[in-house]
Motif scaffolding. Structure first.
Motif, mmCIF file in Angstrom:
data_model
loop_
_atom_site.group_PDB
_atom_site.id
_atom_site.type_symbol
_atom_site.label_atom_id
_atom_site.label_comp_id
_atom_site.label_asym_id
_atom_site.label_seq_id
_atom_site.Cartn_x
_atom_site.Cartn_y
_atom_site.Cartn_z
ATOM 1 N N LYS A 133 0.827 -1.199 0.000
ATOM 2 C CA LYS A 133 0.000 0.000 0.000
ATOM 3 C C LYS A 133 0.863 1.251 0.000
ATOM 4 O O LYS A 133 0.531 2.250 -0.610
ATOM 5 N N ILE A 134 1.953 1.217 0.736
ATOM 6 C CA ILE A 134 2.886 2.349 0.735
ATOM 7 C C ILE A 134 4.053 1.962 -0.147
ATOM 8 O O ILE A 134 4.634 0.890 0.022
ATOM 9 N N THR A 135 4.361 2.843 -1.110
ATOM 10 C CA THR A 135 5.430 2.466 -2.035
ATOM 11 C C THR A 135 6.565 3.473 -2.054
ATOM 12 O O THR A 135 7.515 3.312 -2.806
ATOM 13 N N ASN A 136 6.433 4.547 -1.274
ATOM 14 C CA ASN A 136 7.525 5.522 -1.266
ATOM 15 C C ASN A 136 7.858 5.895 0.166
ATOM 16 O O ASN A 136 6.969 6.047 1.002
ATOM 17 N N TRP A 137 9.148 6.038 0.432
ATOM 18 C CA TRP A 137 9.578 6.328 1.802
ATOM 19 C C TRP A 137 9.106 7.699 2.265
ATOM 20 O O TRP A 137 9.021 7.970 3.464
ATOM 21 N N LYS A 143 13.231 9.767 2.827
ATOM 22 C CA LYS A 143 13.579 10.435 1.589
ATOM 23 C C LYS A 143 12.562 10.095 0.507
ATOM 24 O O LYS A 143 11.827 9.120 0.630
ATOM 25 N N ASN A 144 12.557 10.885 -0.563
ATOM 26 C CA ASN A 144 11.711 10.550 -1.704
ATOM 27 C C ASN A 144 12.391 9.415 -2.476
ATOM 28 O O ASN A 144 13.171 9.626 -3.384
ATOM 29 N N GLU A 145 12.054 8.224 -2.086
ATOM 30 C CA GLU A 145 12.752 7.064 -2.657
ATOM 31 C C GLU A 145 11.762 5.909 -2.706
ATOM 32 O O GLU A 145 11.006 5.684 -1.768
ATOM 33 N N SER A 190 23.216 -2.581 0.662
ATOM 34 C CA SER A 190 23.765 -1.959 -0.538
ATOM 35 C C SER A 190 22.706 -1.421 -1.490
ATOM 36 O O SER A 190 23.025 -0.735 -2.448
ATOM 37 N N THR A 191 21.431 -1.741 -1.252
ATOM 38 C CA THR A 191 20.401 -1.299 -2.196
ATOM 39 C C THR A 191 19.629 -0.113 -1.633
ATOM 40 O O THR A 191 18.996 -0.233 -0.582
ATOM 41 N N PRO A 192 19.645 1.022 -2.307
ATOM 42 C CA PRO A 192 18.903 2.175 -1.819
ATOM 43 C C PRO A 192 17.409 1.856 -1.746
ATOM 44 O O PRO A 192 16.877 1.239 -2.657
ATOM 45 N N GLY A 193 16.767 2.275 -0.685
ATOM 46 C CA GLY A 193 15.324 2.116 -0.578
ATOM 47 C C GLY A 193 14.870 0.737 -0.146
ATOM 48 O O GLY A 193 13.680 0.445 -0.116
ATOM 49 N N ALA A 194 15.814 -0.142 0.214
ATOM 50 C CA ALA A 194 15.433 -1.514 0.518
ATOM 51 C C ALA A 194 14.957 -1.672 1.956
ATOM 52 O O ALA A 194 15.463 -1.039 2.881
#
Lengths: 285, 258, 295, 300
Positions: A133-137, A143-145, A190-194
């Motif tokens: 349901k939530i897909t962006n930080w 952050k906008n990620e 190592s993965t941004p937004g993970a």
């Protein structure tokens, strides 16, 4: 050349005969334990200490996964099957025929890539993230990620525990999956937004553990169930597995092991628990 | 087809009766009956594809199972072209030297002793004696006696071929089949091999296939001419070359075809 | 002029591609060695691994890898030799042979996971071998057999037919001809094949996780009794190899020095394979000379 | 002289040797046959259990896209597509390199260069797939991420890792087929005044085409079956790949990930065996393709 072939062939036959015999001779003193990779290091350590004290016994500990452990102990191929989940949670296992021995408690914590800047989520937010349901930080104060969910393999004990505590009956969003704490740790780092989750002992400085509703993921909070995501590590046997097995299981549950090795390996002692949990995630004092 | 086969009236080493060789759908040798006199050199000549090599290779059962050989091969009054015959023993009695030298990738010594040892001769004195006599018979002894442990592959082509002859002789065969033994050799080596053959005649029966007519006339006592899988003419060598009975033989010898 | 230009262009292109491949390899090997060699020490090679503390070594894994390799070769080489001889010397040219060849090809292209699981269910469980070196060696035999068989067959077939005829014409059986003449001449080729397949055995992990297992029990290197469970020679004990160790440390390792252990192990693996390749090559030439000349 | 006649009529040591030798070699090949048959039968039985015992439909398995066997969803299409994706892409990248290296080894520098590259290729074979996977995770995935965005996991990363892994297979088989082109082809072409490249392009490569195709197919078979290395870089998401850099899962990665967490005899376990069966069938298909290429090559 032919002679060497003959020699090799006879060696081979010898080997097979020898190993066949060896199998039978040492069966009374041999104990094989198979299952959960998460529990493997602990049992291995305990087993090697135990056999140092009891020279006549030899214990083999193997991984293979909780599913393997449960099916193997059910068929009687091994004496003890290690599992991260209750036998009744696994399809195809007749839990009534097995005896559960809880030998440690493991806390599971959601972890994120540190660059996101999120350190706390509500349980609802966490659920929304894992159900897609939530897909962006941005929505949870980061952050906008884009959020990259990394789940554990279907059927893995850690995933069952996590979904039971966090998602309830809801289904997780389709996402990447990894089959071990170590890879999850590496990839989240190592993965941004993970975002993913690991056992307490796999938290290091490259990943950010999250608090939930302000509750910190630590041992004390697990023992009181203030931290909700935790499970038992189980060692299953069939009924009446024999005195040797009983003695070993007693040893692993003893204060000596629980207060030392269990803690060193990042688990929580069963004696510290102030609450208990059943297969349906029902917590009682 | 017109043919002429002269009787020999000599003691025979081996003879074939109505021999035919068939590869799958292809027949390579037809109805060939020949007699090979003992302790003589018989040459088989003919154009390439005339079936002469195929014929020769059937004499010591060198064809594998995919090739059908019909007819009789009489050796020591036994028909050796029968399934029950021990082909390994046949080959021990009837040795073979091939078109290209094919020494084993072993030392000179081992080239000769290998088969002997496998046949149960292990006494080193006997082995040494065999090495020496065979190499002497093949006229190679003087050239190699000091380094018998050298790899056979280091020898020259002519030396290799004589080593192969020595290797066959070491088994003390009765008959020696030679399939164009000099075709891969230079003239000097060829001359040496031919000299060796002439020397061997007193102890061995030799059957040699060659496309080189001078060679046939130089070394052989008898000559058989093959054409398209059939024996066209068989007679004493000088007769075949000087007074051929069949027109085709005459044409071949005078170089009018082939 | 045009043809010449395209000739230059193509040549340049080919050299570029070759250079890229060489660079990739040096990059790979360099990366593995640079990140691994600093962690190597005598201590690393001679101590057992640790479950949760830093400073563990790979003594048992190194030994297990070698032992498993030897055992695999002992099992697979004779069979591959027999099969290779069959295909090169005896096989009739018919559909049965063609089916056999296809079967061998299929065996070689089977995914290693599948072979691992097969070995697990059949040998580990059904035959009650347990997670053991033996079960691992049998699983590896599945990969090794096709590689070795094909290699032995081609090496034997590469020996000129004249050699075969020479042997047969001396009244030798074709078996003796093959084993005594053809085989020695084919040894260098066969040896290269063995090295290459050994490299694969050495690096295989997927098939071993479920057969040889992923634990390295404490071994007693003084115990030469192969029946004893803690003897290093016991083929029925579980054995984690170097490749499996790398996999496990990365997947579930909780030692603080995961990178050191993993990179160090990788470096050892590569170095062993390097040594293996070089020494076997030299040995192959030596052996060839020995078999073909004196004695 | 009768003694010799006698020997001709009786079997000797050599006869027995040959019988024994035949026996040994037939035994070995028979053993291999038994191994192959047993593994085929074994996997087929397990792989079909999902359809026979659990009543799942083969069409669902092959064409549906939802994979969650725990909930009776067994659509394996995403894995099938991804497996083919990485396989084709890696072969596509590897083939030009393999041909270049093979040409270099046979036509340009057949002595020293060939020996050197031979060693290199053998070393590439020797590097274990776990290490390829780790390096892929450490280098290829971040590189793909910085260049193409996304998480970096996906078909592209998988194909790059596989490219290096199948390169040795394709190269060495290509070398074999180039070497098999008769010498006089080259000489004839060069004698006609063709440049080296014209000779290579028009004569040698053309003559070796069936062999090179075979090499590529064998490389693809290897790529199709590779598990550990791909699993680390593919992302393991049982979803149809959106593009080359979206996480997806191959048949092998799904199989290795799941097998330890399922119980023998249950649907999730059987579903994984069906994936294994699919892998097996594919390796049969690859071999069949090789056979067809060989046959066509011969007719030409």
């Amino acid at each position: 050349m032919k002679r060497s072939i003959t020699i090799a062939l006879s060696l081979l036959t010898l080997l097979i005969i020898v190993t066949g015999c060896g199998n039978k001779q040492s069966q009374s003193k041999k104990m094989t334990i198979v299952g959960s990779t998460a529990l493997q290091p602990l049992v291995e350590q305990v087993a090697s200490e135990y056999s140092e004290k009891n020279q006549d016994i030899s214990i083999t500990v193997q991984g293979g996964g909780s599913g393997t452990g449960l099916s193997q102990v059910q068929t009687g191929a091994v004496l003890i099957g290690n599992s991260d989940v209750f036998a009744s949670q696994a399809d195809g296992i007749d839990a009534d025929k097995l005896v559960d021995h809880e030998v440690a408690v493991v806390g599971i914590v959601p972890v994120v890539n540190p660059k996101i800047g999120v350190k706390n989520l509500t349980m609802q937010q966490l659920q929304d993230i894992f159900t897609g349901k939530i897909t962006n930080w941005k929505s949870v104060g980061g952050k906008n990620e884009e959020i990259i969910v990394i789940n554990r393999a279907q059927g893995s004990g850690t995933r069952i525990t996590f979904e039971q505590s966090v998602l309830g009956k809801k289904t997780a969003v389709k996402s990447q999956e990894q089959d071990s704490n170590g890879t999850v740790q590496q990839i989240v780092g190592s993965t941004p937004g993970a975002i993913s989750y690991v056992s307490f002992s796999y938290v290091n400085n490259k990943i950010q553990p999250l608090s939930i509703d302000g509750v910190k993921p630590n041992v004390t909070n697990v023992t009181t169930n203030a931290w909700k995501i935790w499970s038992y590590e189980h060692m299953y046997t069939r009924k009446n597995p024999g005195t040797e097995v009983d003695k070993f299981l007693k040893y692993i549950q003893s204060h000596e092991v629980q207060s030392k090795l269990v803690k060193q390996l990042g688990y929580i002692s069963i004696h510290d628990m102030k609450v208990s949990k059943d297969a349906n995630n029902h917590v009682s004092k | 087809m017109d043919t002429f086969i002269a009787p020999t009236n000599l003691e025979l080493a081996i003879e074939t009766k109505n021999l035919e060789v068939i590869y799958g759908d292809n027949q390579a040798v037809f109805d060939s009956s020949l007699e090979f006199p003992r302790h003589k050199i018989t040459a088989i000549i003919g154009a390439s594809g005339s079936g002469k090599s195929t014929y020769l290779r059937s004499l010591n059962r060198m064809h594998d199972k995919s090739v059908t050989v019909n007819g009789q091969i009489i050796y020591r009054s036994v028909d050796i072209n029968q399934p029950k015959i021990n082909e390994y023993e046949v080959r021990k009695q009837i040795g073979m030297v091939f078109q290209r030298p094919n020494p084993f990738a072993k030392s000179i010594r081992n080239n000769i002793t290998f088969a002997l040892k496998k046949n149960g001769i292990t006494d080193s004195r006997v082995l040494e004696e065999r090495i020496e006599t065979s190499l002497k018979e093949a006229a190679l002894w003087d050239e190699v006696k000091d380094d018998l442990d050298k790899s056979a592959l280091e020898l020259s082509g002519g030396q290799q071929q004589r080593l192969c002859i020595a290797r066959s002789l070491s088994l003390r065969p009765d008959i020696l089949l030679m399939d164009e033994p000099a075709s891969a050799l230079d003239p000097i080596s060829t001359e040496k091999v031919e000299a060796t053959m002439r020397k061997l005649r007193k102890d061995y029966t030799i059957i040699i296939v060659t496309h080189n007519m001078q060679q046939a006339s130089r070394v052989s006592d008898y000559t058989a001419f093959f054409h398209q899988g059939r024996v066209i003419e068989f007679n004493r060598t000088q007769d075949v070359f000087q007074t051929p009975h069949v027109k085709m033989t005459e044409d071949y010898i005078s170089g009018n075809f082939g | 002029m045009n043809a010449k230009r395209s000739d230059h262009l193509a040549t340049g292109l080919i050299y570029t591609f070759v250079a890229i491949v060489v660079l990739i390899l040096f990059g790979l090997i360099g990366y593995i060695l640079v990140s691994g060699v600093p962690h190597l020490s005598w201590h690393f090679l001679t101590t057992p691994s640790k479950a949760f503390a830093a400073g563990g070594g790979i003594r048992d894994q190194l030994f297990n890898s070698l032992y498993l390799l030897i055992l695999t070769l002992i099992i697979s080489f004779p069979i591959a030799l027999g099969a290779g001889i069959y295909l090169a010397e005896y096989a009739p040219d018919n559909w049965v042979t063609s089916v056999m060849r296809t079967a061998i090809e299929v065996l070689s292209s089977l995914p290693s996971v599948v072979v691992g699981l097969f070995g697990y269910l059949l040998f580990v469980i059904q035959f009650q071998m347990g997670f053991s070196i033996l079960a691992g060696a049998i699983a590896l035999t599945f990969f090794n057999l096709p590689l070795l068989t094909r290699n032995i067959e081609t090496s034997l077939s590469a020996v000129p037919n004249l050699q075969r005829e020479a042997g047969i014409a001396l009244g030798l059986s074709s078996w003796k001809t093959t084993t005594g003449i053809i085989l020695p001449a084919a040894v260098p080729g066969i040896l290269t094949g063995v090295i290459l397949s050994a490299g694969r055995v050495f690096g295989e992990a997927a098939a071993l996780i479920y057969t040889a297992g992923q634990s390295a029990p404490v071994l007693n290197y003084g115990n030469w009794n192969a029946f004893d469970p803690n003897s290093f020679l016991n083929p029925l004990r579980p054995a984690e190899t170097l490749a499996v160790h790398i996999w496990k440390v990365n997947a579930e390792g909780i030692v603080p020095d995961i990178d050191a252990v993993s990179n160090g192990t990788a470096a050892v693996l590569i170095i062993v394979i390097l040594i293996f390749n070089i020494s076997a090559r030299m040995l192959g030439n030596r052996l060839y000379n020995k078999l073909t000349s004196s004695k | 002289m009768d003694e010799i006649k006698d020997r001709l009529l009786k079997p000797s040591k050599a006869t027995h040797e040959d019988q024994r030798g035949k026996f040994i070699s037939y035994l070995s090949i028979g053993l291999i046959a038994v191994l192959v048959i047993s593994i085929l039968v074994f996997i087929t039985i397990h792989g079909l259990a999902m359809f026979t015992q659990n009543g799942m439909k083969i069409s669902d398995f092959l064409f549906k896209t939802d994979w969650n066997p725990g909930k009776k969803l067994i659509g394996a299409l995403p894995m099938i597509v991804t497996s083919f994706g990485v396989t084709l892409l890696s072969a596509l990248i590897a083939t030009p390199f393999a041909i270049a290296v093979a040409l270099f080894m046979t036509e340009f520098a057949p002595k020293r260069g060939a020996k050197f590259l031979q060693v290199i290729i053998e070393l590439l074979v020797g590097i274990p797939s776990v290490i390829y996977g780790l390096i892929g995770l450490a280098i290829v995935v971040p590189a793909v991420r910085t260049i193409y965005g996304g998480t970096g996991f996906g078909i592209l990363a998988g194909a790059i890792v596989l490219f290096v892994m199948v390169l040795p297979t394709i190269t060495s088989l290509t070398v074999d087929s180039l070497k098999a082109v008769p010498r006089h082809y080259r000489q004839a072409s060069l004698a006609l005044g063709a440049t080296r490249w014209q000779t290579i392009y028009k004569v040698i490569l053309r003559a070796a085409t069936p062999g090179i195709l075979t090499a590529v197919v064998f490389g693809m078979a290897r790529a199709f079956g590779e598990a550990l290395a791909v699993q680390m870089v593919i992302g393991n998401a049982a979803m149809l790949p959106q593009n080359l850099t979206s996480p997806s899962a191959t048949l092998t990665s799904q199989l290795t990930m799941g097998i330890g967490n399922t119980i023998m005899g249950t649907l999730p376990n059987n579903a994984l065996w069906s994936l294994a069966l699919l892998l097996l069938i594919m390796s049969l298909v690859f071999n069949l393709v090789v056979k067809l290429i060989a046959r066509k090559g011969r007719i030409k």
